[in-house]
Scaffold this motif. Structure first.
Motif, PDB file in Angstrom:
ATOM      1  N   ASP A 156      83.057  53.837  53.365  1.00 47.77           N
ATOM      2  CA  ASP A 156      84.307  54.025  52.619  1.00 47.77           C
ATOM      3  C   ASP A 156      84.992  52.685  52.376  1.00 47.77           C
ATOM      4  O   ASP A 156      85.495  52.422  51.271  1.00 47.77           O
ATOM      5  CB  ASP A 156      85.243  54.966  53.381  1.00 47.77           C
ATOM      6  CG  ASP A 156      84.778  56.424  53.318  1.00 47.77           C
ATOM      7  OD1 ASP A 156      84.178  56.792  52.288  1.00 47.77           O
ATOM      8  OD2 ASP A 156      85.013  57.161  54.289  1.00 47.77           O
ATOM      9  N   GLN A 198      85.455  51.010  48.666  1.00 45.47           N
ATOM     10  CA  GLN A 198      86.773  50.622  48.159  1.00 45.47           C
ATOM     11  C   GLN A 198      86.775  49.166  47.709  1.00 45.47           C
ATOM     12  O   GLN A 198      87.331  48.817  46.667  1.00 45.47           O
ATOM     13  CB  GLN A 198      87.826  50.836  49.244  1.00 45.47           C
ATOM     14  CG  GLN A 198      89.248  50.551  48.770  1.00 45.47           C
ATOM     15  CD  GLN A 198      90.271  50.861  49.847  1.00 45.47           C
ATOM     16  OE1 GLN A 198      89.942  50.947  51.018  1.00 45.47           O
ATOM     17  NE2 GLN A 198      91.527  51.021  49.444  1.00 45.47           N
ATOM     18  N   ARG A 208      81.499  56.187  47.209  1.00 43.27           N
ATOM     19  CA  ARG A 208      80.421  55.999  48.198  1.00 43.27           C
ATOM     20  C   ARG A 208      79.062  56.274  47.571  1.00 43.27           C
ATOM     21  O   ARG A 208      78.089  55.560  47.812  1.00 43.27           O
ATOM     22  CB  ARG A 208      80.619  56.953  49.385  1.00 43.27           C
ATOM     23  CG  ARG A 208      81.676  56.541  50.380  1.00 43.27           C
ATOM     24  CD  ARG A 208      81.844  57.589  51.455  1.00 43.27           C
ATOM     25  NE  ARG A 208      80.554  58.019  52.018  1.00 43.27           N
ATOM     26  CZ  ARG A 208      80.330  58.177  53.309  1.00 43.27           C
ATOM     27  NH1 ARG A 208      81.296  57.938  54.179  1.00 43.27           N
ATOM     28  NH2 ARG A 208      79.164  58.592  53.741  1.00 43.27           N
TER      29      ARG A 208
END
Length: 311
Positions: free
Chosen positions: A226, A230, A236
């Motif tokens: 994650d 980001q 993902r």
């Protein structure tokens, strides 16, 4: 230590230069020697080149490592004098390497019977049919069977030779040479030959490369998917897909190999204490380190360290 590269008429200049580039200046400065050996003083190479061979084929009989860099055509028999030199090298305990179609020469000499081997993916079926006593790993970049090594097509010969440098001089030296040649640092032998890569230079490629290189620089970090997604500005699922396209493996498998490579550098440099090595490489503990080595290399860290010298 002496290396002999067996050359022949019609050789690919790239295949011939592969071991010469990897076992180059620093190898020679270390007191080692590498010779090009052929059954004629002058021979042709593809592209209209003519090359002078400093040594005869018989001169390879003093070599600790004998390398056959490719072959002209899988359908064409390899000369008996080359086969003879390969057999002689194996009989006296030398390391014998077949790069790309050079694996056909090793198989014809009987050196691969009962062993695993690889060759260029386009000729893997032909290889397997012609030499049924050889276990063909058509997907591997190279296969290390101790004193017998084979590589897949063309550029994977660099990976095989870098792997051999690591056995002789340590992983750090192999990675230094890889950086000098501007190639990937010692890719694992079982990595696939064919990888569907995104366009080099694209923004996504650059973002993924930056993430992977940061983890390569410090594999002890344990970011979540994650967090990485980001940072890359994607989901993902997209991150996983792009990492596989760029590396040929999922993120976990790639990171495990990076951590093993760092552990190999530490072990080759003389580091002791597997718990400390594990922590410095991002493994939870020594048990996880040993399990990773067994999965990737089929050896424990101690066994791997013991095999890093040829003698």
């Amino acid at each position: 230590m002496r290396l002999a590269v067996l050359a022949y008429d019609g050789i690919s200049p790239f295949m011939l230069s592969t071991p010469l580039a990897v076992f180059g200046e620093q190898f020679l400065v270390g007191g080692h020697r590498i010779d090009v050996c052929a059954n004629q003083a002058r021979f042709s190479a593809t592209g209209g080149l003519t090359i002078n061979a400093p040594c005869t084929l018989e001169a390879a009989r003093d070599a600790d490592i004998v390398i056959l860099p490719g072959w002209r055509d899988a359908a064409e028999p390899i000369p008996p004098e080359i086969i003879s030199e390969l057999r002689d090298a194996e009989a006296r305990g030398s390391v014998v390497v077949g790069l790309c179609l050079g694996a056909f020469g090793l198989a014809e000499a009987g050196l691969l019977d009962g062993r695993r081997a690889t060759t260029h993916w386009t000729q893997a079926e032909t290889f397997a049919a012609r030499y049924p006593r050889v276990t063909v790993d058509a997907g591997a970049l190279f296969v290390d069977e101790g004193r017998i090594l084979t590589s897949a097509g063309v550029a994977s010969g660099l990976d095989c030779c870098l792997h051999l440098v690591a056995r002789i001089s340590g992983v750090a030296e192999a990675n230094r040479i890889a950086r000098q040649l501007v190639v990937a640092p010692q890719r694992a032998g079982h990595q696939p030959q064919l990888i569907d890569k995104p366009t080099i230079g694209g923004s996504i490629h650059r973002r993924i490369s930056e993430i992977l290189e940061s983890l390569r620089a410090d594999p002890s970090r344990t970011p979540s998917l994650d967090e990485l997604a980001q940072r890359a500005g994607m989901s993902r699922r997209s991150l996983t897909r792009h990492v596989r396209a760029q590396t040929g493996d999922n993120f976990g498998g790639w990171l495990r190999r990076v951590r093993i490579a760092r552990a190999q550098e530490l072990l080759a440099a003389g580091a002791r204490g597997f718990d400390d090595i594990a922590a410095r490489c991002g493994f939870p503990d020594a048990h996880a380190l040993r399990m990773a080595f067994r999965i990737e290399l089929g050896l424990t860290p101690a066994q791997w360290r013991a095999r890093q010298r040829l003698d």
